[in-house]
Design an enzyme around this catalytic site. Structure first.
Site, PDB file in Angstrom:
ATOM      1  N   LYS A   1      36.609  71.599 -16.634  1.00  0.00           N
ATOM      2  CA  LYS A   1      35.662  71.797 -17.726  1.00  0.00           C
ATOM      3  C   LYS A   1      35.122  73.207 -17.587  1.00  0.00           C
ATOM      4  O   LYS A   1      34.417  73.530 -16.634  1.00  0.00           O
ATOM      5  CB  LYS A   1      34.520  70.786 -17.680  1.00  0.00           C
ATOM      6  CG  LYS A   1      33.549  71.004 -18.840  1.00  0.00           C
ATOM      7  CD  LYS A   1      32.217  70.308 -18.658  1.00  0.00           C
ATOM      8  CE  LYS A   1      31.286  70.678 -19.812  1.00  0.00           C
ATOM      9  NZ  LYS A   1      29.899  70.202 -19.596  1.00  0.00           N
TER      10      LYS A   1
ATOM     11  N   TYR B   1      34.417  71.034 -12.472  1.00  0.00           N
ATOM     12  CA  TYR B   1      33.304  71.394 -13.355  1.00  0.00           C
ATOM     13  C   TYR B   1      32.843  72.794 -12.987  1.00  0.00           C
ATOM     14  O   TYR B   1      32.187  72.990 -11.964  1.00  0.00           O
ATOM     15  CB  TYR B   1      32.175  70.373 -13.204  1.00  0.00           C
ATOM     16  CG  TYR B   1      31.005  70.562 -14.151  1.00  0.00           C
ATOM     17  CD1 TYR B   1      31.033  71.473 -15.201  1.00  0.00           C
ATOM     18  CD2 TYR B   1      29.853  69.801 -13.989  1.00  0.00           C
ATOM     19  CE1 TYR B   1      29.966  71.619 -16.053  1.00  0.00           C
ATOM     20  CE2 TYR B   1      28.775  69.931 -14.846  1.00  0.00           C
ATOM     21  CZ  TYR B   1      28.833  70.852 -15.872  1.00  0.00           C
ATOM     22  OH  TYR B   1      27.758  71.003 -16.718  1.00  0.00           O
TER      23      TYR B   1
END
Length: 307
Positions: free
Chosen positions: A167, A139
């Site tokens: 992500k 992330y």
């Protein structure tokens, strides 16, 4: 490295965590939101992410939300659970627990606050991979962590056995393209900030979205943005992307995700309350949110659940 461990495709709403007024989890609203989004076409879910106020959740609460989500989806779509912490051992502990209740993968934010170097960050992810042995989504959220997982980082992280995706939430579309073109054959580069540039990301080959505002406010229309972009439907994608981008002011009203929750509540969708120290919006702030929704004629759209 992915090596066909997962093949995640489509729109994965990053769902809110509804709380009751006293700060307790509102499990009813949480499951209601997932059921609604599934009916509207969600291809998977991210729970306990930034939009889910993950920083406010303890390990038991994350496991409980993972368990509820797995029960709701019934194996029909993937459930990715945010397990990021500063301490590696805590990430490992909660990650094993959510894996064991059936999560499809974990979303692990870069350790924040601790000012560690690149070698320590790579070692952190490698330790999680070795201990948990389940799909890991990196992330990248440098706005809150102070670390940007750019190409220099990904070149090392993509080699870790259970790192299957990243992500990309640096809000830099050129960096997202660089990662997609350079590492897309090693890991999945999943687009964040999709209310701003989701259509372009899908058109250029990102396999999946993790979006929050457009999916949980526009409902099926926002969830469908990925398919429009991936199919090269320029007119359709442009129309929905414009409407999604017009929701931008909501994110600047109050602390995230108070504006999003207020928008959901106003539309009769299951947003719930925020958890301290984030306050719910004031009446004046809610009226500003209402104005944004009204400008998009959302109170008469299928996304509105009011009767």
């Amino acid at each position: 490295m992915n090596n066909d461990k997962v093949s995640w495709r489509g729109s994965f709403p990053a769902v809110v965590t509804p709380f009751k007024k006293d700060g307790a989890l509102d499990e009813h609203l949480f499951t209601e939101n997932l059921e609604l989004l599934m009916d509207e076409g969600a291809d998977g879910f991210v729970v306990c992410g930034s939009t889910g106020e993950s920083w406010s959740l303890d390990g038991d609460e994350k496991v409980r939300l993972a368990e509820l989500a797995v029960q709701v989806v019934g194996g029909k779509v993937p459930v990715i659970v945010g397990t990021g912490e500063i301490r590696t051992d805590r990430v490992v502990d909660v990650s094993i627990r959510v894996r064991d209740v059936g999560a499809s993968g974990i979303l692990v934010v870069t350790p924040y606050y601790a000012e560690v170097d690149q070698g320590a960050i790579v070692a952190h992810y490698r330790a999680v991979s070795d201990a948990v042995c389940c799909p890991i989504v990196l992330y990248n959220h440098p706005q809150t962590t102070g670390v940007n997982l750019d190409a220099g980082y990904i070149a090392q992280l993509a080699e870790i056995e259970w790192v299957v995706a990243t992500k990309e939430s640096a809000n830099d579309i050129s960096q997202m393209y660089q990662l997609l073109f350079q590492f897309g054959d090693m890991i999945e580069v999943i687009a964040g900030y999709t209310a701003k540039h989701g259509a372009a990301a899908a058109f250029m080959g990102c396999p999946a979205f993790i979006g929050a505002t457009e999916t949980q406010v526009l409902g099926a229309e926002g969830i469908g943005l990925f398919a429009l972009g991936a199919a090269g439907d320029v007119d359709g994608a442009r129309r929905v992307q414009k409407r999604a981008s017009m929701l931008g002011p909501i994110g600047k009203i109050g602390a995230t995700p108070a504006g999003l929750k207020a928008a959901m509540n106003l539309l009769g969708r299951p947003g719930g309350h925020c958890r301290s120290p984030i306050p719910d919006l004031s009446n004046a702030q809610r009226e500003k949110v209402r104005e944004v929704l009204d400008s998009l004629d959302l109170f008469s759209s299928p996304a509105c659940r009011l009767t």
